[in-house]
Design an enzyme around this catalytic site. Structure first.
Site, PDB file in Angstrom:
ATOM      1  N   THR A   1       0.826  -1.204   0.000  1.00 21.84           N
ATOM      2  CA  THR A   1       0.000   0.000   0.000  1.00 21.84           C
ATOM      3  C   THR A   1       0.861   1.255   0.000  1.00 21.84           C
ATOM      4  O   THR A   1       0.446   2.303  -0.508  1.00 21.84           O
ATOM      5  CB  THR A   1      -0.936   0.006   1.230  1.00 21.84           C
TER       6      THR A   1
ATOM      7  N   TYR B   1       4.569 -12.054   6.831  1.00 18.78           N
ATOM      8  CA  TYR B   1       3.535 -11.517   5.940  1.00 18.78           C
ATOM      9  C   TYR B   1       3.178 -12.597   4.935  1.00 18.78           C
ATOM     10  O   TYR B   1       3.928 -12.863   3.998  1.00 18.78           O
ATOM     11  CB  TYR B   1       4.063 -10.270   5.241  1.00 18.78           C
TER      12      TYR B   1
ATOM     13  N   LYS C   1       0.895 -11.172   9.570  1.00 23.65           N
ATOM     14  CA  LYS C   1      -0.188 -10.543   8.832  1.00 23.65           C
ATOM     15  C   LYS C   1      -0.720 -11.580   7.862  1.00 23.65           C
ATOM     16  O   LYS C   1      -0.025 -11.998   6.939  1.00 23.65           O
ATOM     17  CB  LYS C   1       0.289  -9.300   8.084  1.00 23.65           C
TER      18      LYS C   1
END
Length: 299
Positions: free
Chosen positions: A51, A138, A166
């Site tokens: 992001t 992640y 995550k």
């Protein structure tokens, strides 16, 4: 019987966009956004993930942005996204960034290579040698091209650096919450409500860029056991969340933030701005959510 893991990275950690203006990182914009989210109740910021267009930023740009945000004496803690194909290069980047004392690092498996689970374990163990800071696993096969198994993640959780992951797959997220051997941070924004109602303690939701106070309220309501109120808080956000991921991230998020006057609508090529059609749909979705105190705070 496995011991309950020590909580790490509780609350909402925002994977913050990197504001840009005229082809350069907008440091003033980054500082303003950081203050805004601090005042909204966000627990910390995650910089340079997907992001944040992290793979399109050079190390000098990243350092300038870290220093700009940390110049605020009340700055939120920072987790730094560090990913790549070459394990040695990732470890070198971690060593260089360690001087800024981040709260931790968000690290995916090596991109593109599709290593085995044994290769993934080796990759993470090498990075753990490079820092004493916490490392958030992640698990995002859509971008890395390989998925970590629950067994791999729990094997890493035995090591002192690794205490959180995550996770973007709702089924795996639910399994991790049920097994409770590794703190799972929700990375799938539409699963936020279910995650917190199931006892989840943290999340890294890109959608919380918009109306962050509502996301903070949602988490508090769900964690307090008020499922009905949490659902009423979350349901109006669902259409917006779907739109934010209907085109390549972070183009829709940046367009929506620009509509609110928070940043310029600019990405680094080859990332392209959101389409005109999506803009109209975002405007309608934003208008349906009542804004309370969601205004940029510069103090």
């Amino acid at each position: 019987m496995h011991p309950r893991p020590k909580p790490m990275f509780e609350g909402l950690w925002l994977p913050m966009v990197t504001p840009m203006r005229g082809g350069h990182v907008d440091l003033d914009g980054a500082q303003a956004l950081a203050r805004y989210y601090r005042n909204a109740g966000i627990a910390g910021l995650v910089l340079f993930g997907s992001t944040g267009e992290g793979n399109l930023l050079g190390m000098p740009e990243k350092i300038e942005m870290i220093e700009a945000i940390n110049s605020d004496s009340h700055a939120l803690p920072l987790v730094l996204g560090v990913g790549g194909v070459d394990t040695r290069g990732v470890a070198t980047a971690v060593r260089r960034l360690d001087r800024y004392a981040p709260a931790g690092y968000l690290v995916p498996p090596p991109y593109y290579l599709g290593p085995s689970q044994a290769g993934i374990l080796w990759h993470y163990r090498q990075i753990a040698w490079a820092t004493e800071r916490p490392i958030i696993l992640y698990n995002i096969p859509k971008r890395s091209g390989v998925a970590m198994t629950v067994e791999t993640m729990e094997a890493l959780a035995v090591l002192p650096n690794f205490g959180a992951v995550k996770e973007c797959n709702p089924a795996v997220l639910a399994a991790l919450n049920a097994r409770d051997r590794l703190n799972a941070l929700c990375g799938e924004d539409l699963s936020l409500l279910d995650h917190f109602l199931a006892g989840g303690r943290g999340a890294i939701p890109a959608a919380a860029h918009l109306y962050p106070e509502r996301f903070v309220a949602l988490m508090a309501l769900a964690q307090s056991g008020d499922a009905q109120a949490a659902r009423e808080c979350f349901d109006p956000l669902r259409p917006l969340i779907r739109l934010l991921f209907s085109e390549p991230n972070p183009a829709p998020v940046k367009r929506a933030l620009a509509m609110q006057g928070l940043i310029a609508d600019e990405l680094r090529l080859p990332m392209m701005p959101a389409s005109r059609e999506l803009s109209a749909r975002l405007r309608r979705a934003l208008d349906l959510i009542p804004a309370s105190a969601d205004r940029l705070q510069t103090a």
